[in-house]
Write a protein that holds these residues in place. Structure first.
Motif, PDB file in Angstrom:
ATOM      1  N   ASP A   8       0.704  -1.158   0.029  1.00 12.18           N
ATOM      2  CA  ASP A   8      -0.162  -0.022   0.102  1.00 12.18           C
ATOM      3  C   ASP A   8       0.809   1.130  -0.030  1.00 12.18           C
ATOM      4  O   ASP A   8       0.480   2.060  -0.545  1.00 12.18           O
ATOM      5  N   ILE A   9       2.046   1.127   0.843  1.00 15.26           N
ATOM      6  CA  ILE A   9       2.749   2.352   0.910  1.00 15.26           C
ATOM      7  C   ILE A   9       3.454   2.743  -0.501  1.00 15.26           C
ATOM      8  O   ILE A   9       3.564   3.646  -0.952  1.00 15.26           O
ATOM      9  N   LYS A  10       3.853   1.597  -1.059  1.00 18.90           N
ATOM     10  CA  LYS A  10       4.462   1.554  -2.414  1.00 18.90           C
ATOM     11  C   LYS A  10       3.382   2.303  -3.373  1.00 18.90           C
ATOM     12  O   LYS A  10       3.690   3.141  -4.185  1.00 18.90           O
ATOM     13  N   ARG A  11       2.291   1.782  -3.432  1.00 19.81           N
ATOM     14  CA  ARG A  11       1.400   2.431  -4.307  1.00 19.81           C
ATOM     15  C   ARG A  11       0.828   3.711  -4.028  1.00 19.81           C
ATOM     16  O   ARG A  11       0.856   4.513  -4.932  1.00 19.81           O
ATOM     17  N   ILE A  12       0.849   4.127  -2.739  1.00 18.27           N
ATOM     18  CA  ILE A  12       0.512   5.406  -2.338  1.00 18.27           C
ATOM     19  C   ILE A  12       1.852   6.341  -3.000  1.00 18.27           C
ATOM     20  O   ILE A  12       1.552   7.353  -3.298  1.00 18.27           O
ATOM     21  N   ASN A  13       2.838   6.065  -2.888  1.00 19.95           N
ATOM     22  CA  ASN A  13       3.993   6.652  -3.303  1.00 19.95           C
ATOM     23  C   ASN A  13       4.020   7.004  -4.643  1.00 19.95           C
ATOM     24  O   ASN A  13       4.096   7.710  -5.369  1.00 19.95           O
ATOM     25  N   GLU A  14       3.621   5.900  -5.569  1.00 17.82           N
ATOM     26  CA  GLU A  14       3.502   5.661  -6.991  1.00 17.82           C
ATOM     27  C   GLU A  14       2.441   6.723  -7.347  1.00 17.82           C
ATOM     28  O   GLU A  14       2.568   7.699  -8.307  1.00 17.82           O
ATOM     29  N   LEU A  15       1.325   6.871  -6.769  1.00 17.58           N
ATOM     30  CA  LEU A  15       0.266   7.819  -6.948  1.00 17.58           C
ATOM     31  C   LEU A  15       0.555   9.070  -6.697  1.00 17.58           C
ATOM     32  O   LEU A  15       0.142  10.173  -7.496  1.00 17.58           O
ATOM     33  N   ALA A  16       1.446   9.283  -5.635  1.00 17.44           N
ATOM     34  CA  ALA A  16       1.907  10.738  -5.273  1.00 17.44           C
ATOM     35  C   ALA A  16       2.651  11.133  -6.464  1.00 17.44           C
ATOM     36  O   ALA A  16       2.660  12.568  -6.669  1.00 17.44           O
TER      37      ALA A  16
END
Length: 82
Positions: A8-16
């Motif tokens: 989830d953190i990886k995906r949050i960072n990708e989206l940011a």
């Protein structure tokens, strides 16, 4: 954190990163919001549990845990014993 949290953190960072570079679609913005909320809820819950299981002891060995935390610990102990 669990393995899913790391994803989830990886995906949050990708989206940011995408938001800064080119912007997000409506569905990506909703996904980002949902992931951030889930992450923050998990963080807050884990932090609360950590605080609730902390005792503060001074150099003389006296328990100087704040009263608010002691009350939480006492009510938690009563729930666990019932």
């Amino acid at each position: 954190m669990a393995k899913n949290d790391a994803v989830d953190i990886k995906r949050i960072n990708e989206l940011a990163k995408k938001k800064k570079e080119e912007g997000l679609t409506e569905s990506e913005a909703k996904e980002q919001s949902k992931l951030r909320k889930a992450y923050l809820d998990s963080f807050r819950d884990n932090f609360k549990k950590q605080i609730e299981n902390t005792r503060v002891i001074d150099p003389e060995g006296n328990d100087v845990t704040p009263e608010k935390v002691k009350k939480i610990l006492d009510s938690k102990d009563k729930k666990d014993n019932n």
